[in-house]
Design an enzyme around this catalytic site. Structure first.
Site, PDB file in Angstrom:
ATOM      1  N   CYS A 104     -10.546  26.170  34.545  1.00 16.68           N
ATOM      2  CA  CYS A 104      -9.795  27.424  34.664  1.00 16.68           C
ATOM      3  C   CYS A 104     -10.576  28.656  34.214  1.00 16.68           C
ATOM      4  O   CYS A 104     -10.090  29.775  34.365  1.00 16.68           O
ATOM      5  CB  CYS A 104      -8.501  27.328  33.859  1.00 16.68           C
ATOM      6  SG  CYS A 104      -7.596  25.798  34.142  1.00 16.68           S
TER       7      CYS A 104
ATOM      8  N   HIS B  49      -4.652  34.697  29.586  1.00 16.26           N
ATOM      9  CA  HIS B  49      -4.741  33.458  30.358  1.00 16.26           C
ATOM     10  C   HIS B  49      -3.319  32.998  30.687  1.00 16.26           C
ATOM     11  O   HIS B  49      -3.045  32.611  31.814  1.00 16.26           O
ATOM     12  CB  HIS B  49      -5.519  32.406  29.584  1.00 16.26           C
ATOM     13  CG  HIS B  49      -5.872  31.208  30.400  1.00 16.26           C
ATOM     14  ND1 HIS B  49      -6.632  31.294  31.547  1.00 16.26           N
ATOM     15  CD2 HIS B  49      -5.570  29.895  30.259  1.00 16.26           C
ATOM     16  CE1 HIS B  49      -6.784  30.086  32.072  1.00 16.26           C
ATOM     17  NE2 HIS B  49      -6.143  29.220  31.310  1.00 16.26           N
TER      18      HIS B  49
ATOM     19  N   GLU C  37      -3.164  31.130  22.431  1.00 15.98           N
ATOM     20  CA  GLU C  37      -3.724  32.417  22.829  1.00 15.98           C
ATOM     21  C   GLU C  37      -3.160  33.552  21.991  1.00 15.98           C
ATOM     22  O   GLU C  37      -3.904  34.440  21.547  1.00 15.98           O
ATOM     23  CB  GLU C  37      -3.461  32.676  24.318  1.00 15.98           C
ATOM     24  CG  GLU C  37      -4.090  33.954  24.822  1.00 15.98           C
ATOM     25  CD  GLU C  37      -4.099  34.076  26.338  1.00 15.98           C
ATOM     26  OE1 GLU C  37      -4.828  34.943  26.858  1.00 15.98           O
ATOM     27  OE2 GLU C  37      -3.373  33.301  27.004  1.00 15.98           O
TER      28      GLU C  37
ATOM     29  N   LYS D 272      -0.074  35.280  36.220  1.00 14.57           N
ATOM     30  CA  LYS D 272       0.174  33.933  36.764  1.00 14.57           C
ATOM     31  C   LYS D 272       1.651  33.738  37.082  1.00 14.57           C
ATOM     32  O   LYS D 272       2.009  32.908  37.918  1.00 14.57           O
ATOM     33  CB  LYS D 272      -0.296  32.862  35.781  1.00 14.57           C
ATOM     34  CG  LYS D 272      -1.806  32.703  35.677  1.00 14.57           C
ATOM     35  CD  LYS D 272      -2.166  31.586  34.718  1.00 14.57           C
ATOM     36  CE  LYS D 272      -3.673  31.354  34.648  1.00 14.57           C
ATOM     37  NZ  LYS D 272      -4.393  32.443  33.956  1.00 14.57           N
TER      38      LYS D 272
ATOM     39  N   HIS E  72      -1.235  29.773  39.043  1.00 16.51           N
ATOM     40  CA  HIS E  72      -2.520  29.500  38.391  1.00 16.51           C
ATOM     41  C   HIS E  72      -3.509  29.021  39.446  1.00 16.51           C
ATOM     42  O   HIS E  72      -3.395  27.910  39.950  1.00 16.51           O
ATOM     43  CB  HIS E  72      -2.316  28.434  37.321  1.00 16.51           C
ATOM     44  CG  HIS E  72      -3.473  28.240  36.402  1.00 16.51           C
ATOM     45  ND1 HIS E  72      -4.766  28.623  36.723  1.00 16.51           N
ATOM     46  CD2 HIS E  72      -3.545  27.694  35.153  1.00 16.51           C
ATOM     47  CE1 HIS E  72      -5.569  28.329  35.714  1.00 16.51           C
ATOM     48  NE2 HIS E  72      -4.862  27.759  34.757  1.00 16.51           N
TER      49      HIS E  72
ATOM     50  N   PHE F 173      -9.549  23.852  30.353  1.00 16.56           N
ATOM     51  CA  PHE F 173      -9.670  22.463  29.940  1.00 16.56           C
ATOM     52  C   PHE F 173     -11.144  22.167  29.653  1.00 16.56           C
ATOM     53  O   PHE F 173     -12.041  22.661  30.336  1.00 16.56           O
ATOM     54  CB  PHE F 173      -9.182  21.530  31.048  1.00 16.56           C
ATOM     55  CG  PHE F 173      -7.687  21.344  31.087  1.00 16.56           C
ATOM     56  CD1 PHE F 173      -6.865  21.821  30.083  1.00 16.56           C
ATOM     57  CD2 PHE F 173      -7.098  20.658  32.136  1.00 16.56           C
ATOM     58  CE1 PHE F 173      -5.498  21.637  30.120  1.00 16.56           C
ATOM     59  CE2 PHE F 173      -5.731  20.470  32.192  1.00 16.56           C
ATOM     60  CZ  PHE F 173      -4.921  20.954  31.184  1.00 16.56           C
TER      61      PHE F 173
END
Length: 402
Positions: free
Chosen positions: A162, A294, A305, A326, A331, A390
């Site tokens: 991502c 994010h 975050e 998003k 996403h 990830f």
């Protein structure tokens, strides 16, 4: 060290097939997430996504090209054509030797993988098309951009889940800033919205069945999207000399690794990336007005975050505006940071903060100044774009108003 500016932008995503339409959707807080229109949808537990509707590749490409172009490459080429047209650059001469392309994608030609697995395993065929490998490889889009626009400088693809787009754009920024390139095409693309792509994500059990609600107490997971966004990063002196319109200036970048867990994010890793980007930009935290988060809509990401932002910005964190687009376009995995950079450009250039839609209930563990549901007008001088992937890979960009 040269200054780096953005002189062109293009996109195809679930909200619109261009930047103008995407900005309008951001301003209106429009949702591009809805029921999927794909093969075998009834076999999926997750049946929603930020799908690009109305996409007709035959209006853009001929039959010979489509043999080579997976959907993620198609999105990339159209977004790049828009970006280069806006920039006014022509790479046919010497500039082509001083320009390149760095793109982000997590998985490349997933639709091609899916179609050919079906062909071999389900239909029992023993042969696939000879161009399957060049169609599905992660660097296909970058290579086709270099060929279409005569980009003969550094050209490659970054795959960091991502964070792929932010890593790609950060590397492109560093190349122009160092003088290694005069101009770079950069951004990212992803198209995983096929049966196999969604089924794989279902296995993680982090997906929402109804909506993406980042930072809202009643959030229940992320929603996949697809599309691309491409930008022209250019040496400031070169852009100024030719009278180009400057959309924003890129002033800082940092990347870190959590070195901790393959799926669970780390507050420390995220905070180090944010702080590092500010140091690289030589910007004090209180100068930052907006963060495009994010913000995936999962409890693990949102809480981590917010904690990282609070750590870096201290008392100023309450005054920062933060949002996750998003919630509107889904996403885009490897392409997500690129589409989200558009929200930063809109904030800096037009003074409009794209909202986090679907925000219904404040989360005490995400007690930041989230811009909920409705766009907000604000004078923004400096903005951040966060990407935390990830594998514990983090990439943060800093931009300022031109």
């Amino acid at each position: 060290m040269r200054r780096v500016v953005i002189t062109g932008a293009g996109t195809v995503n679930a909200l619109a097939h261009d930047v103008k339409g995407t900005f309008e959707a951001f301003r209106e807080g429009r949702c591009g997430i809805g029921p999927l229109d794909i093969r075998d949808r009834d076999r999926l537990s997750i049946q929603i996504g930020g799908q690009v509707h109305g996409w007709d590749p035959e209006t853009h490409f001929n039959r010979q090209q489509l043999v080579l172009f997976d959907k993620f490459t198609q999105f990339t080429l159209i977004a790049a054509r828009q970006a280069i047209a806006q920039s006014g650059l022509n790479f046919d001469g010497h500039l082509g030797y001083e320009a390149g392309v760095v793109l982000g994608t997590a998985a490349g030609g997933v639709n091609t993988w899916d179609e050919n697995y079906r062909s071999v395993y389900e239909e029992g065929k023993n042969r696939v098309h000879p161009f399957v490998v060049p169609k599905l490889m992660n660097n296909a889009a970058a290579s086709h951009l270099s060929m279409e626009f005569n980009l003969k400088g550094p050209s490659f693809t970054v795959a960091t889940a991502c964070a792929s787009s932010n890593h790609a754009m950060g590397l492109a920024f560093q190349m122009v800033r160092s003088g290694a390139s005069r101009a770079m095409l950069t951004g990212g693309s992803e198209s995983m919205l096929c049966f196999g792509g969604i089924k794989a994500w279902e296995g993680l059990r982090v997906m929402s069945k109804d909506a993406c609600r980042p930072f809202s107490l009643n959030r229940n997971g992320m929603v996949q999207g697809e599309g691309a966004a491409i930008f022209v990063f250019e040496d400031y002196a070169h852009a100024k000399k030719r009278g180009a319109e400057i959309l924003a200036e890129v002033i800082g970048f940092a990347m870190t690794s959590d070195a901790a867990d393959i799926v669970m994010p780390s507050k420390q890793g995220a905070a180090r990336a944010i702080a590092g980007a500010l140091r690289d930009a030589q910007v004090n935290p209180e100068k930052v007005c907006y963060i495009n988060a994010h913000g995936t809509g999962t409890a693990a990401n949102d809480k981590t975050e917010c904690a990282a932002v609070a750590d870096v910005f201290g008392q100023h964190a309450d005054r920062l505006m933060i949002s996750s687009t998003k919630s509107m376009h889904g996403h885009l995995i490897g392409g997500t940071g690129a589409v989200e950079l558009l929200a930063c450009i809109m904030a800096l250039k037009d003074g409009v903060i794209a909202p986090t839609i679907g925000y219904e209930e404040p989360d005490p563990e995400c007690a930041l100044n989230v811009v909920p549901n409705v766009a907000r007008e604000a004078k923004v001088k400096v903005a951040l774009s966060n990407a935390f992937a990830f594998g514990g890979l983090n990439a943060v960009l800093v931009l300022k108003r031109a």
